[in-house]
Write an enzyme that holds these catalytic residues in place. Structure first.
Site, PDB file in Angstrom:
ATOM      1  NE  ARG A   1      -3.764  -2.204  -0.210  1.00 23.83           N
ATOM      2  CZ  ARG A   1      -3.512  -3.312  -0.898  1.00 23.83           C
ATOM      3  NH1 ARG A   1      -2.372  -3.412  -1.569  1.00 23.83           N
ATOM      4  NH2 ARG A   1      -4.361  -4.308  -0.926  1.00 23.83           N
TER       5      ARG A   1
ATOM      6  CB  SER B   1      -9.320  -0.586   3.344  1.00 22.35           C
ATOM      7  OG  SER B   1      -9.989  -1.620   2.662  1.00 22.35           O
TER       8      SER B   1
ATOM      9  CD  GLU C   1      -5.460   0.655   2.408  1.00 18.91           C
ATOM     10  OE1 GLU C   1      -5.951   0.514   1.269  1.00 18.91           O
ATOM     11  OE2 GLU C   1      -5.370  -0.279   3.224  1.00 18.91           O
TER      12      GLU C   1
END
Length: 306
Positions: free
Chosen positions: A179, A228, A298
């Site tokens: 990520r 998310s 995130e």
């Protein structure tokens, strides 16, 4: 809150600028959460050369941020000083496919890239069908879903530096990790080339339907939400840790942890950026207390808190 209007000075300093400059432009409607204050300046470049010209002539002391469709972003209520750049689909959203290669501008939606690949019988990009963002965000965050990530299909990306120079990055140059990527944050990605594998159309379509079904049944996609909220810790799932800490349905002001998928925060009608961020920090604290594991955001958070 309003900022000093610096757009007249910028226009004077950049007489050949073709893109649009807006002062104190609200950003709430540009994010999925529908929260946040204004950008001191919102710039929409007309093409890659216009973006390079703007960056080359922009005073170095002015901070620069880039936003896409705002699907993975919290804009704080005090707004964003400096310049926010938004690449428009008209100028940076072209997608083409030839052989097993797909080329896309960074304002192109991930879902449209997956659809273009499928139409050209190129497999391997079905995972993009389930990511509600743009290719620019996918490059910056190594976006992934359903077991695949951007790093698995990227050949190279192009971008413009803060000094207006153009750069090309190979897959290795991107320094992808979970990520995230290791490219200088000041680089603004403008296009990317991907390689998939020729596959049977019915196989590709079936995989895309699986991705879509998973999203519709497991995620609150019809709410005012982001992607998310927290990264999955190694060997664990953020949503399981949040659930175990008793945070499913937890509320702060107008923000709530989703009952459907508790790694999603939602604006239930009147949340502020402060509500959403405070809820996220409350969740992090409870998970740390319950499990000893620290969750990491995130979702990107930018701007001035109020």
């Amino acid at each position: 809150m309003t900022f000093p209007d610096i757009t007249p000075d910028l226009k004077t300093a950049m007489p050949d600028l073709r893109g649009r400059l807006l002062a104190n432009q609200s950003l709430a409607e540009l994010t999925w959460f529908r929260v946040g204050g204004p950008a001191q300046v919102l710039f929409t470049p007309s093409d890659e050369d216009d973006l390079a010209y703007f960056l080359k002539n922009l005073p170095q002391e002015l901070p620069v941020y880039v936003v896409g469709v705002g699907s993975n972003l919290i804009v704080r209520d005090g707004g964003i000083p400096g310049v926010v750049i938004r690449l428009s689909p008209r100028a940076f959203g072209d997608i083409s496919a030839e052989g097993d290669i797909v080329v896309a501008g960074t304002a192109a939606l991930d879902k449209r890239v997956a659809e273009t690949a499928a139409s050209a019988t190129i497999g391997g990009m079905e995972f993009l069908f389930g990511i509600p963002g743009t290719i620019g965000g996918a490059l910056r965050m190594n976006a992934g879903a359903n077991g695949s990530e951007t790093k698995d299909v990227l050949i190279e990306a192009t971008g413009i530096g803060r000094d207006g120079t153009k750069h090309t990055f190979t897959n290795a140059d991107m320094k992808f990790v979970y990520r995230n990527s290791g490219v200088d944050p000041s680089i603004i990605f403008t296009s990317a080339r991907f390689r998939g594998a020729i596959a049977a159309p019915e196989t590709i379509r079936a995989r895309m339907e699986e991705v879509q079904t998973h999203r519709e049944t497991a995620q609150p996609i019809r709410e005012k939400t982001g992607g998310s909220t927290f990264k999955n810790p190694p060997g664990n799932s953020a949503w399981k840790l949040i659930d175990a800490a008793g945070c499913r349905g937890l509320r702060v002001g107008g923000a709530q942890v989703s009952e459907m998928h508790c790694n999603f925060l939602i604006n239930i009608g009147n949340a502020t950026g402060h509500d959403i961020e405070t809820l996220g920090e409350t969740v992090r604290a409870r998970v740390k207390e319950n499990s000893g594991i620290e969750l990491h955001w995130e979702i990107k958070r930018i701007g001035i808190p109020v």
